[in-house]
Design a protein around this motif. Structure first.
Motif, PDB file in Angstrom:
ATOM      1  N   MET A   1     -47.747 -21.053 113.141  1.00  0.00           N
ATOM      2  CA  MET A   1     -48.860 -21.679 113.850  1.00  0.00           C
ATOM      3  C   MET A   1     -48.417 -22.178 115.221  1.00  0.00           C
ATOM      4  SD  MET A   1     -50.900 -23.676 110.796  1.00  0.00           S
ATOM      5  CE  MET A   1     -52.209 -24.187 111.915  1.00  0.00           C
ATOM      6  N   ARG A   2     -47.219 -22.756 115.298  1.00  0.00           N
ATOM      7  CA  ARG A   2     -46.715 -23.190 116.602  1.00  0.00           C
ATOM      8  C   ARG A   2     -46.529 -21.992 117.531  1.00  0.00           C
ATOM      9  NH1 ARG A   2     -43.509 -26.766 113.472  1.00  0.00           N
ATOM     10  NH2 ARG A   2     -41.722 -25.344 113.630  1.00  0.00           N
ATOM     11  N   ARG A   3     -46.031 -20.871 116.981  1.00  0.00           N
ATOM     12  CA  ARG A   3     -45.806 -19.673 117.792  1.00  0.00           C
ATOM     13  C   ARG A   3     -47.118 -19.143 118.355  1.00  0.00           C
ATOM     14  NH1 ARG A   3     -45.330 -14.184 117.512  1.00  0.00           N
ATOM     15  NH2 ARG A   3     -46.206 -14.069 115.423  1.00  0.00           N
ATOM     16  N   ASN A   4     -48.214 -19.345 117.626  1.00  0.00           N
ATOM     17  CA  ASN A   4     -49.531 -18.895 118.062  1.00  0.00           C
ATOM     18  C   ASN A   4     -50.345 -20.005 118.731  1.00  0.00           C
ATOM     19  OD1 ASN A   4     -50.202 -15.936 117.003  1.00  0.00           O
ATOM     20  ND2 ASN A   4     -48.907 -16.928 115.466  1.00  0.00           N
ATOM     21  N   LEU A   5     -49.653 -21.117 119.056  1.00  0.00           N
ATOM     22  CA  LEU A   5     -50.283 -22.239 119.766  1.00  0.00           C
ATOM     23  C   LEU A   5     -51.477 -22.817 119.013  1.00  0.00           C
ATOM     24  CD1 LEU A   5     -50.175 -20.809 123.411  1.00  0.00           C
ATOM     25  CD2 LEU A   5     -48.486 -22.245 122.274  1.00  0.00           C
ATOM     26  N   MET A   6     -51.340 -22.908 117.687  1.00  0.00           N
ATOM     27  CA  MET A   6     -52.394 -23.496 116.863  1.00  0.00           C
ATOM     28  C   MET A   6     -52.002 -24.932 116.520  1.00  0.00           C
ATOM     29  SD  MET A   6     -53.168 -20.379 114.197  1.00  0.00           S
ATOM     30  CE  MET A   6     -53.552 -18.723 114.768  1.00  0.00           C
ATOM     31  N   THR A   7     -52.819 -25.875 116.900  1.00  0.00           N
ATOM     32  CA  THR A   7     -52.540 -27.280 116.619  1.00  0.00           C
ATOM     33  C   THR A   7     -53.675 -27.888 115.816  1.00  0.00           C
ATOM     34  OG1 THR A   7     -53.544 -27.935 118.731  1.00  0.00           O
ATOM     35  CG2 THR A   7     -51.161 -27.562 118.722  1.00  0.00           C
ATOM     36  N   LEU A   8     -53.305 -28.778 114.893  1.00  0.00           N
ATOM     37  CA  LEU A   8     -54.293 -29.455 114.042  1.00  0.00           C
ATOM     38  C   LEU A   8     -54.066 -30.949 114.108  1.00  0.00           C
ATOM     39  CD1 LEU A   8     -54.024 -27.221 110.822  1.00  0.00           C
ATOM     40  CD2 LEU A   8     -55.789 -27.067 112.586  1.00  0.00           C
TER      41      LEU A   8
ATOM     42  N   ASP B   1     -42.752 -24.750 105.940  1.00  0.00           N
ATOM     43  CA  ASP B   1     -42.033 -24.651 107.218  1.00  0.00           C
ATOM     44  C   ASP B   1     -42.329 -23.325 107.916  1.00  0.00           C
ATOM     45  OD1 ASP B   1     -40.968 -27.107 106.670  1.00  0.00           O
ATOM     46  OD2 ASP B   1     -39.016 -26.351 105.997  1.00  0.00           O
ATOM     47  N   ALA B   2     -42.364 -22.234 107.145  1.00  0.00           N
ATOM     48  CA  ALA B   2     -42.616 -20.918 107.737  1.00  0.00           C
ATOM     49  C   ALA B   2     -44.015 -20.834 108.329  1.00  0.00           C
ATOM     50  CB  ALA B   2     -42.418 -19.828 106.679  1.00  0.00           C
ATOM     51  N   LEU B   3     -45.011 -21.396 107.624  1.00  0.00           N
ATOM     52  CA  LEU B   3     -46.382 -21.362 108.115  1.00  0.00           C
ATOM     53  C   LEU B   3     -46.535 -22.213 109.375  1.00  0.00           C
ATOM     54  CD1 LEU B   3     -49.249 -20.373 107.748  1.00  0.00           C
ATOM     55  CD2 LEU B   3     -49.665 -22.276 106.170  1.00  0.00           C
ATOM     56  N   GLU B   4     -45.899 -23.381 109.387  1.00  0.00           N
ATOM     57  CA  GLU B   4     -45.981 -24.251 110.563  1.00  0.00           C
ATOM     58  C   GLU B   4     -45.318 -23.610 111.773  1.00  0.00           C
ATOM     59  OE1 GLU B   4     -44.352 -27.996 109.412  1.00  0.00           O
ATOM     60  OE2 GLU B   4     -46.133 -28.597 108.259  1.00  0.00           O
TER      61      GLU B   4
END
Length: 250
Positions: A28-35, A22-25
């Motif tokens: 990633m959302r905060r840095n606008l990283m989508t997979l 959860d923390a990593l996701e």
């Protein structure tokens, strides 16, 4: 202390894994990283190796109990994401704004780009049109009801390459249109067609004629037309010529 800490790691492993994931996701959302689903597993495995973890779950667990701080792994996270983005094919996209283009056509998002008119449908002002961003030459303009355009639109990989296009009403240009004429064969027919077009001040780019079956002849004439209304008036005039059976737009 180490033994007590390791005991708590084992006891709370599943909880640590969930908290780490959860923390990593969130980061990633905060840095606008989508997979995408296809990218996720390979990306996380590469990230785990970069952080010297034997598995993705071990990495999540380390984040969960604080052994691996996200702030310290952030540079590696961004590096892996940048590498992933570099390997992804870039879709052809345009900004949706109305701008002037060439040849009397306005294409949304593209200014003064090369324009060509598709030979499969030969659009004229008055026809509803759409543009296709080609890989080698600007934008190809098709009629919206063109069979080739409709077929291409069915393929998802072409979706981003179709752009809205309009005729620029401020521009008055001649566009080539080819007409097929079927008539009863007789002398002076070609000259009558040429005279009729001359009377209307319609430029002729080519004119060919050949004999057909049952005493008929076929003519193909390419003329300069300003719009579909102009084309209709030219067709109506040609139909009035003696022995002309039909006039259709090629």
């Amino acid at each position: 202390k180490n033994k007590i800490r390791n005991w708590f790691k084992k006891e709370r492993r599943e909880e640590n894994i969930q908290e780490g994931r959860d923390a990593l996701e969130r980061e990633m959302r905060r840095n606008l990283m989508t997979l995408t689903d296809e990218q996720h597993d390979a990306f996380m495995e590469a990230l785990a190796r970069r952080n010297r973890c034997n598995s993705v779950e071990e990495m999540y667990a380390a984040i969960g109990y604080g052994g691996l701080q996200i702030s310290r792994m952030l540079p590696k996270l961004k590096e892996e994401y940048t590498k992933l983005q570099a390997t992804e094919p870039k879709p052809v996209t345009v900004e949706l704004k109305r701008m002037h283009s060439s040849d009397g056509v306005i294409v949304e998002g593209i200014d003064n780009c090369p324009i060509k008119f598709a030979k499969c449908c030969s659009p004229l002002p008055g026809d509803e049109i759409i543009g296709f961003v080609t890989r080698g030459f600007g934008v190809s303009i098709h009629k919206r009801d063109c069979a080739n355009a409709r077929e291409s639109m069915r393929h998802p990989e072409n979706a981003d390459r179709w752009v809205r296009a309009y005729w620029d009403e401020a521009e008055k240009e001649n566009y080539k249109a080819t007409l097929d004429i079927v008539c009863i064969d007789r002398a002076n027919l070609v000259s009558d067609v040429a005279l009729a077009l001359g009377d209307m001040r319609v430029p002729i780019y080519s004119l060919t004629a050949r004999a057909a079956e049952q005493g008929r002849a076929r003519m193909s004439v390419t003329v300069g037309i300003t719009n579909t209304e102009h084309l209709n008036s030219v067709v109506a005039r040609l139909k009035k010529i003696k022995d002309v059976v039909s006039v259709t737009r090629n």
